[in-house]
Scaffold this motif. Structure first.
Motif, short mmCIF file in Angstrom:
data_model
loop_
_atom_site.label_atom_id
_atom_site.label_comp_id
_atom_site.label_asym_id
_atom_site.label_seq_id
_atom_site.Cartn_x
_atom_site.Cartn_y
_atom_site.Cartn_z
N ARG A 119 0.34 -5.38 -5.11
CA ARG A 119 1.64 -5.34 -5.78
C ARG A 119 1.59 -4.32 -6.90
N LEU A 120 2.78 -3.93 -7.38
CA LEU A 120 2.89 -2.94 -8.44
C LEU A 120 3.47 -3.50 -9.73
N GLY A 121 3.84 -4.77 -9.71
CA GLY A 121 4.34 -5.39 -10.93
C GLY A 121 5.84 -5.41 -11.07
N TRP A 122 6.55 -4.83 -10.10
CA TRP A 122 8.02 -4.85 -10.12
C TRP A 122 8.50 -5.63 -8.90
N LEU A 123 9.21 -6.73 -9.12
CA LEU A 123 9.61 -7.60 -8.03
C LEU A 123 10.44 -6.87 -6.99
N TRP A 124 11.33 -6.00 -7.44
CA TRP A 124 12.22 -5.30 -6.51
C TRP A 124 11.46 -4.35 -5.58
N LEU A 125 10.28 -3.90 -6.01
CA LEU A 125 9.48 -2.99 -5.19
C LEU A 125 8.36 -3.70 -4.45
N ASP A 126 7.86 -4.79 -5.03
CA ASP A 126 6.72 -5.47 -4.43
C ASP A 126 7.03 -6.06 -3.06
N ALA A 127 8.28 -6.49 -2.85
CA ALA A 127 8.65 -7.05 -1.56
C ALA A 127 8.47 -6.03 -0.44
N TYR A 128 8.82 -4.78 -0.70
CA TYR A 128 8.65 -3.72 0.29
C TYR A 128 7.18 -3.29 0.38
N TRP A 129 6.51 -3.25 -0.78
CA TRP A 129 5.11 -2.83 -0.84
C TRP A 129 4.23 -3.73 0.01
N GLN A 130 4.46 -5.03 -0.07
CA GLN A 130 3.61 -5.99 0.64
C GLN A 130 3.84 -5.99 2.14
N GLN A 131 4.93 -5.40 2.59
CA GLN A 131 5.18 -5.30 4.03
C GLN A 131 4.33 -4.22 4.69
N VAL A 132 3.76 -3.33 3.89
CA VAL A 132 2.92 -2.25 4.42
C VAL A 132 1.57 -2.32 3.73
N PRO A 133 0.63 -3.13 4.23
CA PRO A 133 -0.68 -3.30 3.56
C PRO A 133 -1.45 -2.00 3.38
#
Length: 361
Positions: A119-133
């Motif tokens: 994760r990067l610490g921003w909820l709005w971005l983490d949801a997309y980030w975690q979809q691409v390990p």
């Protein structure tokens, strides 16, 4: 240096003389061994395996560090530190091979220790980030492969990189203690211990240098611990480790920008890093009949300036390790202080935060 240990002393003496006297990053007199990394590596590995052995042999001991983990840490560290030591001894290991070994060590950490940034610490971005390990693995690879070289970049004066490593490792140990991650607490305190032992020889007398091997040891151990801290504990903001590491990381990024903007290769050594400018333009010469002692005294007086700068990032990172907005603001503030100070020193205008130090001399 005089040979006092027979064959080994002769080998060390010849190795010390190989370091070019006209290298732009050289700010010391005489031939000094650059093998401090060997001692620190040996000490850190002994502590690592002693802890594992204690857990394995003592009935009822909590197994915070498994054999698998101990072997993984050892492999990751050895891959990158050994190539650094070879460079210290021979001065003939190409930059591309050192970069390749640090990348290999980072890949081992991802595969063996499951080191990645989820994760990067921003909820709005983490949801997309975690979809691409693969994104988290890629960022971890970049961070762990780059930090050893970042520490090597700031390793220019007696005690500088070692002191910064101690501060960062203590910050990581404190946050790991807060979240009860005893493996990382122990390994960070072990790194602090071996580095303090090295500092007894390095500062202020400069009897031995860390060399590439020492810088790579600090960089890879701290980088892997930083990634694992964020990976294992969702309550720790990724920006906590970013703020802890912002001094060596930003020094590297700024150096790359500075060299590329002039049309130079990013790997070309020069004498325009912040610590080098502080040495030449802020630290006054120290009069002494012996030029070597005068140079060493001036070298030693450079370190406190940069250690004070590093404290500007380490203290808030340790205090507000959960608060992403505060940590991001801290990173931005550090970058501004660095750039403003750099430009001011280049233009021979001493920034206010350094004037107080100079006025007290």
């Amino acid at each position: 240096m005089p040979c006092r240990w027979g064959w080994l002393g002769g080998r060390v003496g010849r190795h010390a003389h190989r370091y070019a006297s006209d290298a732009p990053q050289r700010f010391h007199a005489g031939a000094v061994p650059r093998l401090g990394g060997v001692g620190m590596l040996a000490g850190w590995l002994v502590v690592l395996w002693a802890w594992w052995g204690w857990q394995a042999l003592v009935p009822g001991a909590v197994p915070w560090l498994s054999l698998y983990q101990a072997a993984g840490w050892s492999a990751v560290v050895l891959v990158v530190v050994i190539v650094g030591v070879l460079e210290d001894v021979t001065q003939r290991v190409p930059v591309r091979w050192r970069l390749l070994c640090s990348a290999l060590a980072a890949a081992l950490a991802v595969a063996w220790l499951d080191a990645q940034v989820p994760r990067l610490g921003w909820l709005w971005l983490d949801a997309y980030w975690q979809q691409v390990p693969l994104l988290g693995m890629g960022l971890a690879l970049l961070a762990m492969a780059g930090l050893p070289h970042a520490f090597n970049l700031i390793d220019g004066y007696n005690g500088l990189a070692a002191s910064v490593a101690v501060l960062i490792a203590l910050g990581l140990a404190y946050v790991a203690w807060q979240v009860q991650d005893w493996e990382l607490v122990y390994l960070m305190l072990a790194l602090v211990a071996v580095t303090l032992g090295f500092l007894l020889w390095n500062y202020p007398h400069g009897k031995v240098f860390a060399g590439d091997g020492g810088a790579y040891l600090w960089g890879i151990v701290i980088a892997v611990a930083s990634v694992l801290l964020v990976r294992r504990h969702p309550e720790v903001s990724p920006w906590c480790v970013m703020l802890l590491l912002v001094y060596p990381v930003w020094e590297t990024l700024f150096s790359v920008y500075r060299k590329v903007s002039r049309g130079d290769s990013p790997g070309k050594a020069d004498a325009l890093h912040l610590h080098q400018l502080v040495h030449r333009r802020l630290v006054p010469p120290v009069p002494h009949p012996d030029p070597a002692r005068s140079m060493r005294a001036r070298n030693n007086r450079t370190t406190p300036y940069l250690v004070a700068l590093a404290l500007l990032s380490v203290l808030p990172a340790a205090l507000w390790w959960r608060q992403t907005p505060v940590l991001v603001a801290g990173c931005v503030l550090f970058v501004l202080v660095y750039v403003v100070s750099y430009v001011a020193i280049v233009r021979f205008k001493i920034p206010p935060w350094l004037q107080l130090v100079l006025l007290r001399r």
